[in-house]
Scaffold this motif. Sequence first.
Motif, mmCIF file in Angstrom:
data_model
loop_
_atom_site.group_PDB
_atom_site.id
_atom_site.type_symbol
_atom_site.label_atom_id
_atom_site.label_comp_id
_atom_site.label_asym_id
_atom_site.label_seq_id
_atom_site.Cartn_x
_atom_site.Cartn_y
_atom_site.Cartn_z
ATOM 1 N N PRO A 1 -23.829 131.811 102.383
ATOM 2 C CA PRO A 1 -24.692 131.873 103.628
ATOM 3 C C PRO A 1 -25.765 130.744 103.136
ATOM 4 O O PRO A 1 -26.245 130.103 104.262
ATOM 5 C CB PRO A 1 -25.187 133.315 103.650
ATOM 6 C CG PRO A 1 -25.057 133.985 102.394
ATOM 7 C CD PRO A 1 -23.931 133.482 101.750
ATOM 8 N N ILE A 2 -26.249 130.727 101.991
ATOM 9 C CA ILE A 2 -27.423 129.904 101.962
ATOM 10 C C ILE A 2 -26.809 128.180 101.917
ATOM 11 O O ILE A 2 -27.537 127.354 102.658
ATOM 12 C CB ILE A 2 -27.854 129.810 100.263
ATOM 13 C CG1 ILE A 2 -28.498 131.220 100.167
ATOM 14 C CG2 ILE A 2 -28.863 128.769 100.185
ATOM 15 C CD1 ILE A 2 -29.320 131.641 98.890
ATOM 16 N N LEU A 3 -25.671 128.026 101.502
ATOM 17 C CA LEU A 3 -24.940 126.703 101.603
ATOM 18 C C LEU A 3 -24.769 126.313 103.076
ATOM 19 O O LEU A 3 -24.882 125.373 103.286
ATOM 20 C CB LEU A 3 -23.810 126.591 100.831
ATOM 21 C CG LEU A 3 -23.868 126.407 99.225
ATOM 22 C CD1 LEU A 3 -22.389 126.541 98.588
ATOM 23 C CD2 LEU A 3 -24.533 125.351 98.763
ATOM 24 N N VAL B 1 -26.170 123.464 108.134
ATOM 25 C CA VAL B 1 -26.574 123.210 109.404
ATOM 26 C C VAL B 1 -27.980 122.754 109.662
ATOM 27 O O VAL B 1 -28.323 122.006 110.515
ATOM 28 C CB VAL B 1 -26.742 124.646 109.986
ATOM 29 C CG1 VAL B 1 -27.467 124.791 111.224
ATOM 30 C CG2 VAL B 1 -25.100 125.379 109.932
ATOM 31 N N PHE B 2 -28.991 123.070 108.656
ATOM 32 C CA PHE B 2 -30.295 122.484 109.084
ATOM 33 C C PHE B 2 -30.357 120.952 108.800
ATOM 34 O O PHE B 2 -30.999 120.429 109.520
ATOM 35 C CB PHE B 2 -31.349 123.088 108.021
ATOM 36 C CG PHE B 2 -31.825 124.524 108.562
ATOM 37 C CD1 PHE B 2 -32.792 124.237 109.761
ATOM 38 C CD2 PHE B 2 -31.437 125.459 108.071
ATOM 39 C CE1 PHE B 2 -33.274 125.555 110.126
ATOM 40 C CE2 PHE B 2 -32.041 126.859 108.698
ATOM 41 C CZ PHE B 2 -32.887 126.804 109.698
ATOM 42 N N CYS C 1 -33.225 126.618 101.773
ATOM 43 C CA CYS C 1 -32.993 126.201 103.087
ATOM 44 C C CYS C 1 -34.121 125.113 103.542
ATOM 45 O O CYS C 1 -34.024 124.031 104.117
ATOM 46 C CB CYS C 1 -32.583 127.055 103.819
ATOM 47 S SG CYS C 1 -31.279 128.325 103.713
ATOM 48 N N SER C 2 -35.439 125.693 103.292
ATOM 49 C CA SER C 2 -36.428 124.887 103.803
ATOM 50 C C SER C 2 -36.582 123.899 103.019
ATOM 51 O O SER C 2 -37.143 122.826 103.499
ATOM 52 C CB SER C 2 -37.831 125.781 103.604
ATOM 53 O OG SER C 2 -37.715 127.080 104.332
ATOM 54 N N PHE C 3 -36.338 123.696 101.720
ATOM 55 C CA PHE C 3 -36.514 122.594 101.082
ATOM 56 C C PHE C 3 -35.771 121.485 101.468
ATOM 57 O O PHE C 3 -35.904 120.386 101.769
ATOM 58 C CB PHE C 3 -36.047 122.805 99.564
ATOM 59 C CG PHE C 3 -36.083 121.491 98.613
ATOM 60 C CD1 PHE C 3 -37.244 121.048 98.269
ATOM 61 C CD2 PHE C 3 -34.946 120.935 98.318
ATOM 62 C CE1 PHE C 3 -37.278 120.132 97.176
ATOM 63 C CE2 PHE C 3 -34.719 119.933 97.410
ATOM 64 C CZ PHE C 3 -35.988 119.254 97.249
ATOM 65 N N TRP C 4 -34.575 121.778 101.917
ATOM 66 C CA TRP C 4 -33.573 120.695 102.092
ATOM 67 C C TRP C 4 -33.660 120.230 103.488
ATOM 68 O O TRP C 4 -33.632 119.341 104.019
ATOM 69 C CB TRP C 4 -32.107 121.043 101.876
ATOM 70 C CG TRP C 4 -31.600 121.120 100.626
ATOM 71 C CD1 TRP C 4 -31.418 122.041 99.607
ATOM 72 C CD2 TRP C 4 -31.499 119.833 99.737
ATOM 73 N NE1 TRP C 4 -30.994 121.483 98.377
ATOM 74 C CE2 TRP C 4 -31.223 120.408 98.400
ATOM 75 C CE3 TRP C 4 -31.682 118.680 99.925
ATOM 76 C CZ2 TRP C 4 -31.055 119.358 97.284
ATOM 77 C CZ3 TRP C 4 -31.420 117.756 98.920
ATOM 78 C CH2 TRP C 4 -30.986 118.072 97.668
ATOM 79 N N PHE C 5 -34.348 121.091 104.469
ATOM 80 C CA PHE C 5 -34.775 120.989 105.591
ATOM 81 C C PHE C 5 -35.723 120.156 105.725
ATOM 82 O O PHE C 5 -35.682 119.053 106.292
ATOM 83 C CB PHE C 5 -35.194 122.140 106.399
ATOM 84 C CG PHE C 5 -35.684 122.112 107.755
ATOM 85 C CD1 PHE C 5 -35.382 121.473 108.653
ATOM 86 C CD2 PHE C 5 -37.355 122.251 107.613
ATOM 87 C CE1 PHE C 5 -35.831 121.429 109.876
ATOM 88 C CE2 PHE C 5 -38.011 122.162 109.024
ATOM 89 C CZ PHE C 5 -37.326 121.763 109.876
#
Length: 468
Positions: free
Chosen positions: A262-264, A269-270, A397-401
């Motif tokens: 789910p993290i991937l 998506v982000f 998720c926030s890092f790659w976003f």
Amino acid sequence: MAEKALKSSTSNLFSWKSGDVRQIIFALIVAASKLECGLVIGWPAVLPKIQDDNSTRLVLSAQDVTWLVSMPGLTGVASSLIAGPLMEAVGPRRLLLGILLPAALLWLLQAFSAHIRLVYLGRVLSSLVYSLLVPLPSVLLAELVDSRLRGIMLSLEFNFALGQMTAYLMAYFLPWDLATALCSAPVVLAFLLTLLVPESPYWLCRQNQKDKALKSLKNLRGPSENVSLELDEISSKMQERKQTTVEDQQVAQLADPQHYRPILLLTAVFVLRELGGQYVIFSYSVYLFKRAGAALDAFACTLLLGAVRLVFTGMAFVCVDRVGRRPLMIGTSLVGGVAEAVGAVFLLVDIPGSSWMPMTAVMVFVSAYGLGIGPIPWALMGEMLPTPVRALGSAICSFWFSVAVFGMSFAFPFLLDSVGLGLMLLLFALAHVVMALIIWAFMPETRGRSLTDLQDSFKPTTGNDMRE
């Protein structure tokens, strides 16, 4: 018959006895913190006024504009690494309280700065607050409200859109310094209301504070509600999953497929959403409408853009629990991509008398964004990330976003000069098509499912379709 069922469902939803209204009120208070995010993203609409203001000592170059617009992405790259551990160490509700009041003071610093360096300082720190607020309200909301009511999480994006629209309105009607100062008012109100919100019972259980978790659940569900079974379910799942903190090798939990999948998926998506151009469209809106040769005033177009986003985000709040997250995300991704492709064609071909078409295409994209692409990923962050790695997963998720936001916002002015707006819109459209395909292939429906049930959605399966 259908009308009777709807009436019964509505009366159940807003029954004081059931405690649903209590949860909705607390959820709306937490969602109000997203006003700050919308204000931060909408604030660059004042930059053209600063550049045109001969009475101020502030001198903004085109490079300054690029850096100021890109700052939320840049600070997010750093802050996302500490957001998860901070949430786990302090508690999501306490962390939210700890950053809202300083956020209000930072707007005053930017408004009354006599030097460009102080504007930069205020923008850097405001962007840091924004970056911490990217995952925080989603995670807190998912752990506060019952699975039946998690559609309320879309109010996060509605408040984001409302904050952005507020920034656009003030930038249009007020001097830039007054518009900046007034951004502090809704943030102070959000801080005061958050004092009423209980701490996450999930976090309290992770801290082995079961008595406080029970008190929090009673506050959320209502004093007369029997919450013992819910508390036992939360505790048993945590024992079963061997809850860990980052310091206790939460990283090791990522080896489990049901944790990293789910993290991937959410990270993809982000990132694709940002490659689809949403941040640059909203942050460079005044400059973009001038560049596209819009028939209306660029500021008026920006106001219209903000209004369209706000209206359709409100519609998403109504639609998401009826249609479902997955079909709404797929449909709006495709509509947004097609709208960008149509706008690109008209810009590249340059058909006489069609100057209105690119603007119409942008408004269709903004409608699709407000209806699904914008709000749903934040709801999914709270719903899909497994409890054992929720803090670390939200940080990843926030890092790659943030990397995607900074990369797009910083590179966009240079790409715009190199390849032109038409080709950029075509690339944005491609990103949305890819995102729709990934969601279709891998994303499960989360509507109405408990957090403990969703943790099992990404287990390796033998013959069963993960999306069901």
